[in-house]
Design an enzyme around this catalytic site. Structure first.
Site, PDB file in Angstrom:
ATOM      1  N   ASP A 175    -123.482  17.883 -71.103  1.00 28.58           N
ATOM      2  CA  ASP A 175    -123.881  18.620 -71.660  1.00 28.58           C
ATOM      3  C   ASP A 175    -124.510  19.997 -70.432  1.00 28.58           C
ATOM      4  O   ASP A 175    -124.502  21.009 -71.037  1.00 28.58           O
ATOM      5  CB  ASP A 175    -125.727  18.843 -72.407  1.00 28.58           C
ATOM      6  CG  ASP A 175    -126.621  18.096 -71.658  1.00 28.58           C
ATOM      7  OD1 ASP A 175    -125.838  17.570 -70.484  1.00 28.58           O
ATOM      8  OD2 ASP A 175    -128.132  18.349 -72.141  1.00 28.58           O
ATOM      9  N   SER A 176    -124.188  19.410 -69.421  1.00 32.95           N
ATOM     10  CA  SER A 176    -123.835  20.326 -67.494  1.00 32.95           C
ATOM     11  C   SER A 176    -122.214  21.468 -68.914  1.00 32.95           C
ATOM     12  O   SER A 176    -122.553  22.370 -67.353  1.00 32.95           O
ATOM     13  CB  SER A 176    -122.936  19.157 -67.154  1.00 32.95           C
ATOM     14  OG  SER A 176    -121.845  18.241 -66.531  1.00 32.95           O
ATOM     15  N   ASP A 225    -122.354  13.780 -75.037  1.00 29.16           N
ATOM     16  CA  ASP A 225    -123.957  14.575 -74.665  1.00 29.16           C
ATOM     17  C   ASP A 225    -124.996  14.334 -75.532  1.00 29.16           C
ATOM     18  O   ASP A 225    -124.657  15.719 -76.125  1.00 29.16           O
ATOM     19  CB  ASP A 225    -124.154  15.046 -73.502  1.00 29.16           C
ATOM     20  CG  ASP A 225    -124.951  14.611 -72.203  1.00 29.16           C
ATOM     21  OD1 ASP A 225    -125.410  14.241 -72.430  1.00 29.16           O
ATOM     22  OD2 ASP A 225    -124.662  14.881 -71.467  1.00 29.16           O
ATOM     23  N   LYS A 239    -124.768   9.850 -75.403  1.00 35.60           N
ATOM     24  CA  LYS A 239    -125.778   9.741 -74.203  1.00 35.60           C
ATOM     25  C   LYS A 239    -126.925  10.395 -74.971  1.00 35.60           C
ATOM     26  O   LYS A 239    -126.472  11.668 -75.206  1.00 35.60           O
ATOM     27  CB  LYS A 239    -124.913  10.233 -73.038  1.00 35.60           C
ATOM     28  CG  LYS A 239    -125.601  10.044 -71.754  1.00 35.60           C
ATOM     29  CD  LYS A 239    -124.791   9.946 -71.071  1.00 35.60           C
ATOM     30  CE  LYS A 239    -125.176  11.808 -69.980  1.00 35.60           C
ATOM     31  NZ  LYS A 239    -125.992  12.215 -70.248  1.00 35.60           N
ATOM     32  N   GLU A 278    -130.227  11.024 -73.088  1.00 37.68           N
ATOM     33  CA  GLU A 278    -131.817  10.982 -72.058  1.00 37.68           C
ATOM     34  C   GLU A 278    -133.155  10.462 -71.903  1.00 37.68           C
ATOM     35  O   GLU A 278    -133.614  10.869 -72.533  1.00 37.68           O
ATOM     36  CB  GLU A 278    -131.675  12.551 -71.058  1.00 37.68           C
ATOM     37  CG  GLU A 278    -130.746  12.971 -70.651  1.00 37.68           C
ATOM     38  CD  GLU A 278    -131.004  14.378 -69.285  1.00 37.68           C
ATOM     39  OE1 GLU A 278    -131.880  14.444 -69.531  1.00 37.68           O
ATOM     40  OE2 GLU A 278    -129.616  15.135 -69.261  1.00 37.68           O
ATOM     41  N   GLU A 309    -129.023   8.473 -62.444  1.00 32.84           N
ATOM     42  CA  GLU A 309    -129.127   9.717 -61.922  1.00 32.84           C
ATOM     43  C   GLU A 309    -130.134  10.241 -60.645  1.00 32.84           C
ATOM     44  O   GLU A 309    -131.538   9.650 -61.049  1.00 32.84           O
ATOM     45  CB  GLU A 309    -128.733  11.567 -62.797  1.00 32.84           C
ATOM     46  CG  GLU A 309    -128.393  12.178 -62.059  1.00 32.84           C
ATOM     47  CD  GLU A 309    -127.883  14.085 -62.854  1.00 32.84           C
ATOM     48  OE1 GLU A 309    -128.335  13.174 -64.203  1.00 32.84           O
ATOM     49  OE2 GLU A 309    -128.230  15.154 -62.249  1.00 32.84           O
TER      50      GLU A 309
HETATM   51  O1  KIV Z   1    -123.954  16.762 -68.578  1.00 30.94           O
HETATM   52  C1  KIV Z   1    -123.591  15.865 -67.600  1.00 30.94           C
HETATM   53  O2  KIV Z   1    -122.629  16.120 -67.195  1.00 30.94           O
HETATM   54  C2  KIV Z   1    -124.326  14.526 -67.305  1.00 30.94           C
HETATM   55  C3  KIV Z   1    -123.839  13.851 -65.847  1.00 30.94           C
HETATM   56  C4  KIV Z   1    -124.590  15.014 -64.408  1.00 30.94           C
HETATM   57  C5  KIV Z   1    -124.270  12.459 -65.769  1.00 30.94           C
HETATM   58  O3  KIV Z   1    -125.118  14.317 -67.705  1.00 30.94           O
END
Ligand code: KIV
Length: 263
Positions: free
Chosen positions: A44-45, A83, A112, A114, A181
């Site tokens: 989600d980056s 994510d 993924k 968090e 992280e």
């Molecule tokens: O969103 C993302 O790119 C991430 C990485 C920083 C692990 O969660």
């Protein structure tokens, strides 16, 4: 790395060799990154690096579905992680409903999530419903507003014990690997040593079971800021700007197009 990784082959790398994970948001880059990576994370980056927002929180499930499909199209032979964006896994029911959408509407291999011990029951619910989960503990970008910034974790005994509890809870809940992280290196190594699943670090030192970087950071394309843990493997921003400057010059001077570019 030509053979597509599976959950068992990913788990089997523990203690054998480090895993290579990298983010991608589109088919073009996914195709370029695939030959050298074990896993591609549609992070989600993308909300920051692709959409230009200040943090990851406004990324939507629709956007993650769109980008995950794009990445899967470009890297058909890659193990792809989607994510789950902020607010899509606040309860077991919500998480399952949204993760089922990911599995029905994209070919992603896993999701993924968090969170540590606080998310263990949600992870267990997803795993028991055949959704493979990659955990994510330590500095949690989706908590940036509630925590008032990005804070490195594992600096105190209390934080270290919490991180170890989180890692154990995520493993017990059935995650097959986890991202750690922004954690002090010695604590991240300790985490990797106390679980049997691979621990992939970002800003977590070298004593873990693999590394992940955001592709636009490591290619030097993202200029806004560079966290300490990022190594730029090329100066992408300068290369792109130079190429576009040359193109503009040649258009203005009519050097481009030449005979070979003309029908
Ligand atoms: O969103 C993302 O790119 C991430 C990485 C920083 C692990 O969660």
């Amino acid at each position: 790395m030509t053979k597509k990784m599976t959950i068992s082959s990913i788990k089997n790398t523990k203690g054998v060799r480090p895993l290579v994970m990298i983010t991608a948001y589109d088919a073009l880059f996914a195709r370029l990154l695939e030959p050298s990576s074990d896993m591609i994370l549609v992070g989600d980056s993308l909300n920051m690096s692709f959409a230009g927002q200040a943090d990851t929180l406004s990324a939507t499930l629709e956007q993650m579905l769109y980008h995950t499909n794009a990445v899967c199209s470009g890297a058909k032979n890659s193990f792809v992680i989607c994510d789950m964006p902020f607010g899509t896994y606040s309860s077991k029911e919500e998480a399952l409903k949204n993760c089922i959408r990911v599995f029905r509407e994209t070919p992603a291999d896993c999701v993924k999530i968090e969170g540590g011990a606080d998310k263990a029951s949600i992870i267990a619910h997803l795993v028991s419903n055949n959704i493979a989960v990659c955990g994510h503990i330590g500095l949690l970008p989706q908590s940036v507003r509630s925590e008032g910034g990005y804070k490195v974790k594992g600096k105190t005994e209390k934080e270290m014990l919490q991180l170890i509890e989180d890692a154990r809870a995520v493993e017990k809940a059935g995650a097959f690997c986890m991202v750690v992280e922004g954690v002090k290196a010695e604590v991240a190594s300790e985490i990797a040593a106390c679980v049997k699943i691979p621990v992939i670090g970002i800003g977590a030192g070298s004593g873990v079971d693999g590394q992940v970087l955001v592709f636009s950071d490591m290619l030097g394309l993202f200029e806004e800021f560079t966290p300490k843990f990022v190594k730029k493997y090329m100066d992408g921003a300068s290369l792109v700007k130079e190429a576009v400057e040359n193109y503009a010059k040649e258009v203005i001077t009519r050097e481009f197009p030449q005979e070979i570019h003309t029908y």
